[in-house]
Design an enzyme around this catalytic site. Structure first.
Site, PDB file in Angstrom:
ATOM      1  CG  ASP A 176      -0.194  -0.064   2.542  1.00  0.00           C
ATOM      2  OD1 ASP A 176       0.758  -0.860   2.630  1.00  0.00           O
ATOM      3  OD2 ASP A 176      -0.563   0.659   3.483  1.00  0.00           O
ATOM      4  CD  GLU A 188       4.099   0.321   7.114  1.00  0.00           C
ATOM      5  OE1 GLU A 188       4.839   0.597   8.076  1.00  0.00           O
ATOM      6  OE2 GLU A 188       3.725   1.172   6.269  1.00  0.00           O
TER       7      GLU A 188
END
Length: 408
Positions: A72, A136
């Site tokens: 991400d 994350e």
């Protein structure tokens, strides 16, 4: 894998929009890439359009090493402010531009390519796991899920490719996010006595919590990480100036150290709120929104030493030379601000958190190294970019690190 193919892989990853989600597309891309190179992988679903990827290669008995990166990225913000569109992976003067170029699709791509090359060469003993995680940037969601499912139970060491290139991170603070809400009773400001002012109650809670942790920070310190910090970062309350507010809330972040554990901090906040609710007839409630523990490993571990030894043999990855090349990209001499102690790569502890907080929450014996390509000064900022030479150099470094560590 040749340079052109390596750059194409990074470009493809940057072009996939994984702003706080949509990691499934990256996971599928990596799965297909691995399969083309004869490596099977597994997708572990997290949510709709979100899945972690895990792949393993094994060559006889030995240690188990995890190579990990997240898929991400954060929002690009106002895309009109970017020199080049943030998801075009534009390349100019051997620099690649785009959201994730630094944090951390370059690290993820470099690890994946090194994993593939290691599988081909089979110049190692033991087991190597490639783990690509979701979420994350918004709470280490994938790492938490995989840890709870047991994917790191057999692990001896973890190499995380976050953009940390001037040192090898072996320890970092934890991060605790929480929210406190205050409920009151609305009234006209001309008759405040018939209402209950949620903002004033919240202000009392903020003041007492802040003072409490100012003192606690003086009482606890870590030799590597320093003191814990507590910061109130968001405050909301009230709707108009002539109304007593019936709701207010604040959010705060605590950077934690091993000496004062996250759960202890949570309990101390709850005790303060419970006392105010009882003594002052307030209605205060706490919600924990993110909870990452501090990480502390051995700065002299075999993995850290292996990285340091490899970098000594690759002069372009020495801090002074990296600062020179990154300064050229930014148009200024970063070496003027470089501490002399950074002339060679060394172990370091930092305040920022990583997926290691989840992977190691029940495993203090794991060797940790956070080391990867990037321009840390551009992380989460407009015009994120990376010199492609640094990316290519890290692929070679990772191959050497893996082989050296797994054959020690």
């Amino acid at each position: 894998m040749n340079r052109e193919n390596a750059i194409n892989i990074l470009s493809d990853l940057i072009e996939i929009k994984t702003v706080n989600g949509n990691e499934l597309e990256v996971a599928n891309y990596l799965r297909d890439l691995l399969l083309k190179n004869g490596i099977q992988s597994e997708l572990v679903k997290f949510a709709e359009n979100r899945a972690n990827l895990i792949a393993e290669i094994e060559n006889g008995p030995g240690k188990t090493l995890v190579l990990s990166g997240h898929m991400d990225v954060v929002s690009p913000g106002d895309e009109s402010q970017w020199t080049f569109p943030p998801f075009d992976a534009h390349i100019e003067d051997d620099v690649i531009w785009g959201r994730g170029a630094s944090d951390m699709k370059s690290g993820l791509a470099a690890l994946t390519i090194a994993f593939i090359e290691t599988a081909k060469e089979k110049n190692f003993s033991g087991k190597i796991k490639l783990i690509a995680t979701v979420g994350e940037e918004i709470g280490e969601l994938g790492a938490e899920q995989l840890t709870d499912l047991g994917y790191v139970e057999d692990v001896d060491a973890i190499l995380i490719a976050e953009p940390c290139n001037l040192g090898v991170v072996y320890a970092h603070k934890g991060s605790l996010n929480y929210k406190v809400s205050s409920k009151g009773v609305a009234a006209h400001s001309s008759t405040p006595e018939i209402g209950k002012n949620a903002v004033e109650h919240l202000n009392r809670a903020m003041s007492e919590i802040s003072k409490h942790f100012e003192k606690r920070a003086e009482d606890f310190s870590n030799e590597m990480l320093g003191k814990m910090t507590h910061s109130i970062t968001v405050v909301k309350g009230g709707t108009q100036v002539n109304s007593i507010p019936d709701f207010a809330e604040f959010e705060a972040n605590v950077r934690t150290i091993p000496e004062l554990k996250n759960q202890q901090i949570i309990e101390e906040i709850q005790e303060i709120l419970a006392r105010l609710n009882k003594e002052k007839d307030f209605e205060l409630n706490m919600e924990v929104t993110a909870n990452q523990s501090p990480v502390q490993s051995d700065p002299n571990s075999k993995l850290v030493k292996t990285i340091i030894d490899v970098v000594k043999e690759m002069p372009d990855l020495l801090p002074m030379n990296l600062m020179k090349s990154m300064g050229e990209v930014l148009g200024k001499d970063l070496r003027e601000t470089l501490d002399v102690s950074f002339s060679e790569i060394k172990p370091m502890a930092v305040a920022g958190t990583t997926d290691a907080a989840q992977f190691m929450k029940d495993r203090s014996d794991i060797e940790l190294a956070v080391y990867g390509p990037g321009m840390p000064m551009l992380n989460h900022k407009i015009d994120e970019r990376l010199p492609l030479k640094q990316y290519i150099d890290f692929i070679e470094a990772y191959i050497r690190i893996i082989n050296n560590y797994m054959n020690v």
